[in-house]
Enzyme design. Sequence first.
Site, PDB file in Angstrom:
ATOM      1  N   HIS A   1      12.931  26.006  24.071  1.00 13.98           N
ATOM      2  CA  HIS A   1      13.535  24.897  25.129  1.00 13.98           C
ATOM      3  C   HIS A   1      14.066  25.458  26.020  1.00 13.98           C
ATOM      4  O   HIS A   1      14.525  23.891  27.441  1.00 13.98           O
ATOM      5  CB  HIS A   1      16.075  25.325  23.952  1.00 13.98           C
ATOM      6  CG  HIS A   1      15.565  24.834  22.768  1.00 13.98           C
ATOM      7  ND1 HIS A   1      15.152  26.003  22.010  1.00 13.98           N
ATOM      8  CD2 HIS A   1      15.681  24.437  22.318  1.00 13.98           C
ATOM      9  CE1 HIS A   1      15.090  25.521  20.682  1.00 13.98           C
ATOM     10  NE2 HIS A   1      15.628  24.256  20.606  1.00 13.98           N
TER      11      HIS A   1
ATOM     12  N   GLY B   1      17.951  30.953  23.393  1.00  9.50           N
ATOM     13  CA  GLY B   1      18.306  31.317  24.305  1.00  9.50           C
ATOM     14  C   GLY B   1      19.474  30.184  24.784  1.00  9.50           C
ATOM     15  O   GLY B   1      20.648  30.950  25.408  1.00  9.50           O
TER      16      GLY B   1
ATOM     17  N   LYS C   1      11.936  20.473  19.984  1.00  3.21           N
ATOM     18  CA  LYS C   1      12.937  20.947  20.377  1.00  3.21           C
ATOM     19  C   LYS C   1      13.819  20.236  21.137  1.00  3.21           C
ATOM     20  O   LYS C   1      13.258  18.785  22.149  1.00  3.21           O
ATOM     21  CB  LYS C   1      12.705  22.445  21.187  1.00  3.21           C
ATOM     22  CG  LYS C   1      12.238  23.669  20.083  1.00  3.21           C
ATOM     23  CD  LYS C   1      11.593  24.863  21.410  1.00  3.21           C
ATOM     24  CE  LYS C   1      10.473  25.742  20.722  1.00  3.21           C
ATOM     25  NZ  LYS C   1      11.455  26.394  18.904  1.00  3.21           N
TER      26      LYS C   1
END
Length: 125
Positions: free
Chosen positions: A54, A97, A26
């Site tokens: 993340h 997110g 990520k």
Amino acid sequence: MPGRSVPVNPKLAAVRAVEIGEGVFKYILCKIYEGSNTEDNKFIVRGDVGAEFHSDVYDKLDSQLEGEGINCECVGGGKIQHESDKKSIRVYGKSQGYGKADHVLAAKLIKEAFPEYGSVTWSDD
């Protein structure tokens, strides 16, 4: 996204534009600036092979920069596939997110950081 490639602020200029690992992981794209001066800013890419989310990458970066008086704003995320033996990096995906990062900008920053790589690509899948 606008952003100067060379910020006026020496604190920002000293922050490496790209820090990534090897493999598939990520990544986040962040805008950094000092204090409330968002006009003098710099975009940076951070990726962490060990990060489950993340937000893990962001929390680590934010705590590092906070000690230097630098603010960090995550503007999106995704994944990176980095194969150093093939001199190849692929930027793709999105963060649940933070949303999808500007992969074009991320790939540009990565290409500048890895000029010897023959393949730095991005896609929206």
